[in-house]
Design an enzyme around this catalytic site. Structure first.
Site, PDB file in Angstrom:
ATOM      1  CG  ASN A 274       0.048   0.427   2.792  1.00 46.60           C
ATOM      2  OD1 ASN A 274       0.959  -0.774   2.643  1.00 46.60           O
ATOM      3  ND2 ASN A 274      -0.657   0.985   3.128  1.00 46.60           N
ATOM      4  CB  CYS A 276       1.678   4.163   4.277  1.00 44.14           C
ATOM      5  SG  CYS A 276       1.052   5.847   4.432  1.00 44.14           S
ATOM      6  CD  GLU A 278       0.426   0.863   6.193  1.00 46.31           C
ATOM      7  OE1 GLU A 278      -0.422   1.384   6.667  1.00 46.31           O
ATOM      8  OE2 GLU A 278       1.144   1.521   5.607  1.00 46.31           O
TER       9      GLU A 278
END
Length: 572
Positions: A274, A276, A278
């Protein structure tokens, strides 16, 4: 339909002014010119009621109250999409994290993926793309052309710009394998501060590449099984390091480790995350997120009997996993393929926030060996309790459809669990294929009173934050760290802060890595974490951050060093 457990003027307490402002701007439900969430408790009840509505009739009331109580005092912090949209009849998804389908190697195929990405972004999801499937620039003689991956990125970036307004940007991640022939162009794609502002970028570094870097060996750039050209692995590595030293990107994802430790490796191959980082996800993958606010679980903070309430932690893990499993049922999905993928594996991502504040309340210095060991203990408990909860949900509602005990239990991630828990998984299955993930939680941490974000250190004891207003203008707000506020409430506004109040820019970069590695041992997905580096860090020491992240078992590494290319949202 059951009644709210409060009246509209009964509560409405916030831990800070910024908390109320964030709620009003981001999560308070308004429609047709009317305010529907009169208080923050009304927001919490809207979310709790919506997510409990998929339970068996006799459980809806009790579970709604259980969810509500965890939400209304900021102990459990669902991701922003859940807070803003659960229980609201609008075209929005409750999922923050998506990875798009594989990019086809044709112009028509790329345009279709761009259309699907636009639909996903417009519903509120952040997305990831793997551009490794695109043929190199200029490769081949067909009329459909070979504009290359960077041209496809430009198309996606333009789409995201079209869909956003004002300073808000689309949240996207671009990845590329370290052996793709266009990898050098990809590495430097964000050198120009005007390009690709809607993208984060990360290189997919394989174990073979890391070995070749260490051995200073040649490195083949390959397309469809054929060697396109050969370069020195060390030269490519230094180009990556020099670029991120100068402009904070690209990040590095250790993709073989991500796949080797994925409990679903028997079903899927991951090549993107995704926006970011994580959530490593397969094509069309998605995952709902939530975080436990550890700062709210410290008893006798700064006192002689300071401790984290482990019983309360276990209780919140159980509530959080059940709530996220219900999100899968109630959320709209942008695309049918995302719905099929999500329901077949039922990934959820329960994480933590307020870690640095909780450690400070216990008298521990973030980045120290003792703090890392403490965080590892907390994450181990969360991981085990999350899987126990998911086993219980499997017994109650059924395991995820693609569960295969023989293959699932071979994963190093599952083999690290206690033997009795592995036996329960073998006997009953699990409802959710993956259960833990640590997100950055920037806005939800502010909503909770400016607790330290995710597993990040305290950014500063107080700082100025640029806040975008509804009309697109920006204001600057002074924000005090939650633990600092608690300390001065207890000891007086002029009390000097003790030594455990270290901040992001005073820590050594390898202290950041130590904390990320400790948390990753007991996180089945991945972690969004930025290693802050001083501007005057030597290039050799900077490079060592990435090498140590690899050696210590992290799944990726991202740094920030003040530079002329990127700006800063926060300023001390």
């Amino acid at each position: 339909m059951f009644l709210r457990p409060f009246t509209v003027d009964e509560r409405n307490t916030f831990p800070s002014a910024i908390s109320e402002q964030i709620w009003d701007m981001k999560y308070r439900h308004r429609a047709d010119g009317q305010i529907h969430d009169v208080t923050v408790e009304a927001t919490c009840w809207r979310v709790a009621h919506s997510l409990a509505d998929v339970e068996a009739p006799e459980l809806r009331g009790p579970k709604a109250l259980e969810f509500y109580e965890a939400l209304c005092d900021f102990r459990l912090l669902p991701a922003g999409r859940i807070l803003a949209s659960a229980g609201v009849n609008q075209r929005a998804t409750l999922f923050n994290t998506f990875v798009m389908g594989n990019l086809p190697d044709t112009v028509e195929g790329v345009l279709e993926i761009v259309r699907e990405a636009g639909v996903t972004l417009s519903m509120g999801g952040g997305i990831g793309f793997d551009f490794s499937t695109m043929r190199p620039r200029g490769f081949g003689r067909n009329l459909d052309g070979a504009p290359g991956p960077i041209a496809a990125m430009e198309t996606c970036d333009a789409m995201a710009t079209l869909l956003t307004s004002g300073p808000r940007r689309g949240a996207m991640m671009a990845t590329m394998r370290c052996d793709h022939p266009d990898i050098e162009e990809f590495v430097t794609a964000k050198s120009d501060p005007r390009r690709f502002r809607n993208f984060n970028v990360s290189v997919l570094a394989t174990d073979a590449f890391m070995d070749a870097v260490e051995a200073d060996a040649p490195w083949d750039l390959i397309w469809r099984g054929e060697v396109h050209r050969t370069i020195a692995a060390r030269d490519l590595w230094l180009k990556i390091m020099q670029q991120t030293y100068a402009a904070a990107e690209p990040g590095v994802l250790f993709i073989d480790r991500i796949n080797a430790r994925n409990p679903l490796a028997y079903l899927e191959t991951i090549s993107a995350t995704n926006s970011c980082g994580e959530q490593p996800l397969p094509p069309n993958g998605a995952c709902p997120l939530s975080s436990i606010n550890l700062a709210r679980l410290v008893r006798d903070p700064f006192g002689p009997r300071a401790m984290l309430d482990m019983e309360e932690l276990r209780s919140l893990v159980g509530i959080g996993i059940r709530m996220l499993d219900n999100v899968i049922e109630v959320s709209q999905m942008p695309l049918p393929a995302q719905r099929v993928e999500t329901l077949s594996k039922r990934r959820v991502g329960l994480g933590v926030t307020g870690v640095a504040d909780a450690l400070a309340m216990l008298g521990l210095v973030y980045g120290s060996e003792e703090a890392a060991a403490t965080l590892e203990t907390w994450m181990r408990e969360i991981q085990h309790q999350a899987y126990r909860t998911s086993v219980g949900l499997a017994r109650e509602k059924g395991a995820f459809p693609l569960f295969n005990a023989e293959h699932y239990l071979k994963s190093p991630t599952i083999q690290a669990l206690d033997a009795d828990l592995q036996d329960q998984i073998r006997r009953f299955g699990v409802r959710n294929a993956l259960v833990t993930s640590i997100a950055p939680t920037g806005t939800t941490s502010l909503y909770a009173g400016n607790v330290s974000s995710g597993i990040e250190p305290i950014f500063a004891t107080s700082y100025n934050r640029k806040v975008t207003q509804a009309d697109g203008s920006q204001t600057t707000e002074e924000v005090v760290d939650y633990a600092v506020h608690c300390y001065r409430e207890k000891f007086g506004p002029g009390a000097p802060l003790p030594d455990q109040f270290v901040t992001a820019m005073t820590l050594q970069p390898l202290d950041h890595v130590r904390m990320q590695a400790a948390a990753q041992k007991w996180t089945c997905a991945a972690i969004s974490k930025t290693v802050n580096c001083p501007e005057d860090i030597s290039f050799t020491d900077f490079e060592m951050v990435y090498l140590e992240a690899y050696r210590q078992g992290c799944k990726g590494c991202t740094t920030y060093r003040p530079n002329d290319v990127t700006g800063s949202v926060l300023s001390a």
